[in-house]
Motif scaffolding. Structure first.
Motif, PDB file in Angstrom:
ATOM      1  N   LEU A  61      47.689 -20.906 -32.704  1.00 11.03           N
ATOM      2  CA  LEU A  61      48.734 -21.477 -32.054  1.00 11.03           C
ATOM      3  C   LEU A  61      49.004 -23.075 -32.488  1.00 11.03           C
ATOM      4  N   LYS A  62      47.727 -23.506 -32.153  1.00 11.77           N
ATOM      5  CA  LYS A  62      47.966 -25.194 -32.634  1.00 11.77           C
ATOM      6  C   LYS A  62      48.069 -25.354 -34.203  1.00 11.77           C
ATOM      7  N   TYR A  63      47.888 -24.421 -34.947  1.00 11.19           N
ATOM      8  CA  TYR A  63      48.238 -24.381 -36.466  1.00 11.19           C
ATOM      9  C   TYR A  63      49.539 -24.461 -36.574  1.00 11.19           C
ATOM     10  N   CYS A  64      50.140 -23.247 -36.038  1.00 10.85           N
ATOM     11  CA  CYS A  64      51.639 -23.126 -36.081  1.00 10.85           C
ATOM     12  C   CYS A  64      52.196 -24.219 -35.698  1.00 10.85           C
ATOM     13  N   ALA A  65      52.146 -25.160 -34.583  1.00 10.07           N
ATOM     14  CA  ALA A  65      52.859 -26.310 -34.575  1.00 10.07           C
ATOM     15  C   ALA A  65      52.339 -27.656 -35.198  1.00 10.07           C
ATOM     16  N   SER A  66      51.361 -27.422 -35.940  1.00  9.92           N
ATOM     17  CA  SER A  66      50.902 -28.655 -36.632  1.00  9.92           C
ATOM     18  C   SER A  66      51.104 -28.542 -38.336  1.00  9.92           C
TER      19      SER A  66
END
Length: 345
Positions: A61-66
């Motif tokens: 999820l953090k990857y999707c935002a980053s």
């Protein structure tokens, strides 16, 4: 190098002492040195399965935002559950992905068909195969994006091997690893054929309970990796799997045709030239780098080892020291990633 961001996604590694996780965390350390950005959560080493699931999900999820346009994301394949999703998100954002192959599910474990594996890998924009033989296999099975090859897995450790003066006399061969009938039953036959050398085994004797006593087959207790690298003494590290002395057989033995065993790098870091099956994928690297001997059958060792001169031995050990330094600095991954990034540009 490109001005695009080089990125990776760290995760929770359960049991970092396992060779697969050691290789992956070593690669992350090299990527950090190369200036790569972690788009996931920070690396953790918790052993709890449920916690692992949630941490890895939060990392995705953090990857999707980053992830940003023009990012190049290196993924260590296989990526459990999320590989295709990560690649799709990258493409939606105008980023690209490189898949570095540690293991192919369609080979040893047969978890996927070859067609399923290639279809999955086609989500990546570039694949770094474990070695040149695997690269050819992927191309022949229909992977049609650009392909590179790693060669050897790096083995990062500040530990240095303390080399002792070679003593005259019989050769000693070192075999290290988990012992099990399905993986290395060939050892059961060695007491009947061994002459002119000693085999020193570092592993769990209980894995091969029917092994006969022999003055030439010597067991040692399991040794932590850094202690092994620092202190093991021997003339060669032995890479052979299966239940036959004539060829590497069974799912583990056959897999040597395609994979790059982490054990090879481990032996090199411990100052040991390699003895490997001639049909193994890494045999060509062993020959090209001058770091060992290739054999067709285990029984060849009786005469082959007797013919190795002191000068040949010293030349192999010198080459092992050179390659060991490269592995300790992460140079194999560095070269492969730089090649991939330049081709994607």
């Amino acid at each position: 190098m490109s001005t695009n961001r080089l990125c990776y996604i760290s995760r929770n590694y359960r049991g970092v002492d396992g060779s697969g996780n050691k290789a992956k965390t070593d690669n992350e350390d090299t990527l950090v040195e190369m200036g790569a950005v972690n788009l996931g959560l920070r690396r953790t080493l918790y052993d709890n399965k449920v916690l692992t699931f949630f941490l890895d999900l939060m990392g995705i999820l953090k990857y999707c935002a980053s992830v940003r346009k023009d990012d190049i994301i290196l993924l260590q394949y296989p990526v459990k559950k999320y590989f295709a999703f990560i690649c799709r998100v990258a493409h939606w954002r105008g980023a690209r992905t490189i898949a570095l192959i540690h293991d192919l599910g369609s080979m040893r474990r047969k978890k996927l068909t070859e067609e399923q594996e290639i279809r999955r890998l086609m989500h990546a924009d570039y694949v770094i195969a474990s070695n040149g033989v695997m690269r050819q296999w992927l191309a022949s099975r229909g992977y049609s994006h650009p392909l590179g090859a790693l060669g050897l897995f790096d083995y990062r450790s500040k530990t240095v091997h303390h080399e002792q003066e070679r003593t005259k006399g019989e050769c000693s061969i070192v075999y290290a690893g988990a012992l099990a009938m399905r993986k290395n039953a060939f050892i059961l036959q060695i007491p009947d054929v061994i002459s002119g050398y000693e085999l020193h085994i570092y592993g769990n004797r209980s894995g091969l309970p029917s092994l006969k006593e022999s003055p030439r087959v010597i067991f040692h207790d399991f040794m932590p990796a850094d202690k092994f690298i620092e202190s093991v003494q021997g003339d060669f590290g032995f890479v052979w799997d299966g239940d036959s002395l004539d060829s590497c057989t069974g799912s583990f033995g056959e897999y040597l045709r395609w994979n790059s065993p982490h054990k090879v790098s481990f032996y090199i870091r411990a100052g040991l030239p390699i003895i490997i099956w001639r049909q193994a994928a890494l045999a060509s690297i062993v020959e090209q780098e001058g770091i060992g001997l290739c054999i067709d059958s285990v029984e060849q060792l009786n005469t082959l080892l007797a013919s190795v001169t002191d000068e040949q031995m010293e030349e192999m050990r010198k080459n092992v020291r050179r390659v060991s330094q490269q592995l300790s600095r992460g140079e194999y991954l560095r070269r492969a990633v730089e090649q991939a990034v330049s081709e994607l540009d």
